[in-house]
Design an enzyme around this catalytic site. Structure first.
Site, PDB file in Angstrom:
ATOM      1  N   LYS A  66       9.503 -46.482 -11.340  1.00  0.00           N
ATOM      2  CA  LYS A  66       9.703 -45.207 -10.486  1.00  0.00           C
ATOM      3  C   LYS A  66      10.718 -45.722  -9.673  1.00  0.00           C
ATOM      4  O   LYS A  66      10.807 -46.653  -9.171  1.00  0.00           O
ATOM      5  CB  LYS A  66       8.314 -45.046  -9.964  1.00  0.00           C
ATOM      6  CG  LYS A  66       8.250 -43.513  -9.542  1.00  0.00           C
ATOM      7  CD  LYS A  66       7.764 -42.594 -10.626  1.00  0.00           C
ATOM      8  CE  LYS A  66       7.386 -41.170 -10.460  1.00  0.00           C
ATOM      9  NZ  LYS A  66       6.449 -40.739 -11.535  1.00  0.00           N
TER      10      LYS A  66
HETATM   11  N1  GLU Z   1       8.065 -38.093 -13.154  1.00  0.00           N
HETATM   12  C1  GLU Z   1       7.419 -37.699 -14.520  1.00  0.00           C
HETATM   13  C2  GLU Z   1       6.147 -38.516 -14.255  1.00  0.00           C
HETATM   14  O1  GLU Z   1       5.561 -38.886 -13.442  1.00  0.00           O
HETATM   15  C3  GLU Z   1       8.318 -37.870 -15.819  1.00  0.00           C
HETATM   16  C4  GLU Z   1       8.584 -39.500 -16.102  1.00  0.00           C
HETATM   17  C5  GLU Z   1       9.454 -39.517 -17.391  1.00  0.00           C
HETATM   18  O2  GLU Z   1       9.814 -38.611 -17.990  1.00  0.00           O
HETATM   19  O3  GLU Z   1      10.114 -40.529 -17.473  1.00  0.00           O
HETATM   20  O4  GLU Z   1       5.423 -38.766 -15.572  1.00  0.00           O
END
Ligand code: GLU
Length: 419
Positions: free
Chosen positions: A110
């Site tokens: 993240k």
């Molecule tokens: N931000 C989204 C999540 O928390 C998507 C992450 C992604 O598609 O890599 O799952």
């Protein structure tokens, strides 16, 4: 020794507590526990951005890769005033389990920048994005770490990141980010994928619980997930009676007019200014007597202080970490079923995976194909989680964690510890 000091509260403490519980339940080897508990890489960047008035502001951003044992690091980038290293660590760890429970060949990551993007002009947002992307280029790549949207970021931000990365390497690399516009290699169906997955997971669990696959729904959050959930749940025959944003919520016992609320919010309006429904607070929304409550905003919204007020008997976590471990235990004791974030909101990363595969093979699928694949994929994962919960007599979060942690542990054991 694990060099990160363990926090006692907040999202990272919650993520560690959830992991420790799963590790205890599956009797995880202490050496594997040590490896899986620890974020693999953490990058903090402080970088200057030129603002429209010519002044320079220094921003702080992060990219954390929690684990890459099962494949490249995958996870979104969040622009939010409260983004900090511990929050990003928690979100990265949740991505590892989310990808594992969906059996995607990814690890978890993240990113975050501590900023309120609504205070920036479009030009400032682009400057900030391009500089942040440049700062995290040492980690990013289609085979190493693939960002995506999260709170405060969107398709346009992903387009700028894709372009910045491509300019640095000298050729276009669409597969370096997902959640980008279709015109530059994005996937059909990605924008609504998290909400579509949430709907499929909700339907699957209602069916298995022997409850009607319909009824009333309250949604906390009117970002990409909440707003698209309002539409998709309404189209699927649910009565969405309430939705909120940070300004407050709106309520209509006969069901909100989804297209009108959608238009109001996508035109930049606050729900506090929406005139065609009754106004309620976020606290009141969480306490509504509805069949399904979908917290789709930020972490820690249902906690020990308000868990007793929740009257819904099914909670589907559209957000990451919206229910604290303390609240989870209280809800569990009362028989409230919680469909955990790592399953419920995994539709987004699942279609991100399809987008990445399409980008790598330069061959694209139709929206119908994507939606069908997602429904099958989510249905299968929900079935596995449900079956394990039944077999082992645990709740859905515990079952999802046992599957996810078990998969990452198995991969770690097979690969061994280098050197
Ligand atoms: N931000 C989204 C999540 O928390 C998507 C992450 C992604 O598609 O890599 O799952």
């Amino acid at each position: 020794m694990n060099s990160t000091t363990a926090p006692t509260e907040g999202p990272y403490a919650a993520a560690l507590a959830q992991f420790d519980q799963a590790a205890d339940q599956i009797d995880l080897d202490p050496n594997l526990r040590e490896v899986l508990r620890c974020p693999k890489r953490e990058l903090t960047v402080n970088f200057p951005v030129e603002m429209d008035d010519g002044s320079i502001t220094c921003f702080t951003g992060y990219r954390v890769q929690h684990n890459v044992t099962r494949g490249p690091a995958k996870g979104g980038i969040r622009y939010h005033p409260s983004a900090d290293l511990d929050e990003v660590r928690a979100l990265a760890m949740w991505m590892t389990w989310k990808c594992a429970v969906m059996n995607l060949p990814y690890g978890g990551a993240k990113g975050g920048v501590t900023v309120d993007p609504r205070t920036l002009s479009r030009h400032e947002l682009e400057n900030l994005t391009r500089r942040y992307a440049t700062e995290i280029i040492p980690l990013m790549g289609p085979d190493s770490d693939i960002p995506a949207p999260d709170m405060g970021t969107n398709m346009q931000v992903m387009a700028w990141i894709m372009d910045t990365y491509s300019m640095h390497v000298g050729y276009s690399v669409p597969a370096v980010v997902t959640g980008k516009p279709v015109a530059i290699g994005g996937s059909e169906g990605r924008e609504r994928a998290t909400s579509r997955g949430l709907l499929v997971a909700t339907q699957a669990m209602l069916e298995r619980l022997g409850r009607p696959v319909s009824g009333t729904v309250a949604i906390q959050g009117a970002g990409n997930v909440g707003l698209n959930a309002l539409q998709l749940f309404s189209e699927a025959g649910f009565t969405v009676v309430a939705i909120s944003d940070s300004s407050g919520g709106v309520y209509d016992s006969t069901g909100l007019a989804a297209p009108r609320v959608y238009k109001h919010v996508s035109d930049g309006g606050w729900l506090a200014d929406y005139c065609e429904a009754e106004h309620i607070s976020n606290a009141e929304l969480l306490a509504l007597d509805v069949d399904v409550l979908a917290p789709a905003a930020i972490e820690g919204q249902i906690h020990s202080g308000n868990a007793a007020k929740v009257r819904a008997n099914l909670i589907v976590e559209g957000a990451n970490g919206p229910v604290t471990p303390e609240a989870d235990a209280l809800l569990n004791d009362r028989g409230v079923v919680v469909v955990p974030d790592i399953l419920a909101n995994a539709g987004g990363v699942t279609v991100s995976y399809y987008e990445w595969v399409q980008g790598m093979q330069h061959f694209f699928w139709s929206r119908d194909e994507i939606n069908r694949l997602l429904a099958d994929h989510m249905g299968r994962a929900a079935q596995e989680v449900w079956n394990l919960a039944q077999d082992r007599g645990v709740n859905l979060r515990e079952a999802a964690y046992q599957i996810a942690v078990g998969r990452v542990a198995e991969a770690t054991q097979l690969r061994g510890i280098y050197p």
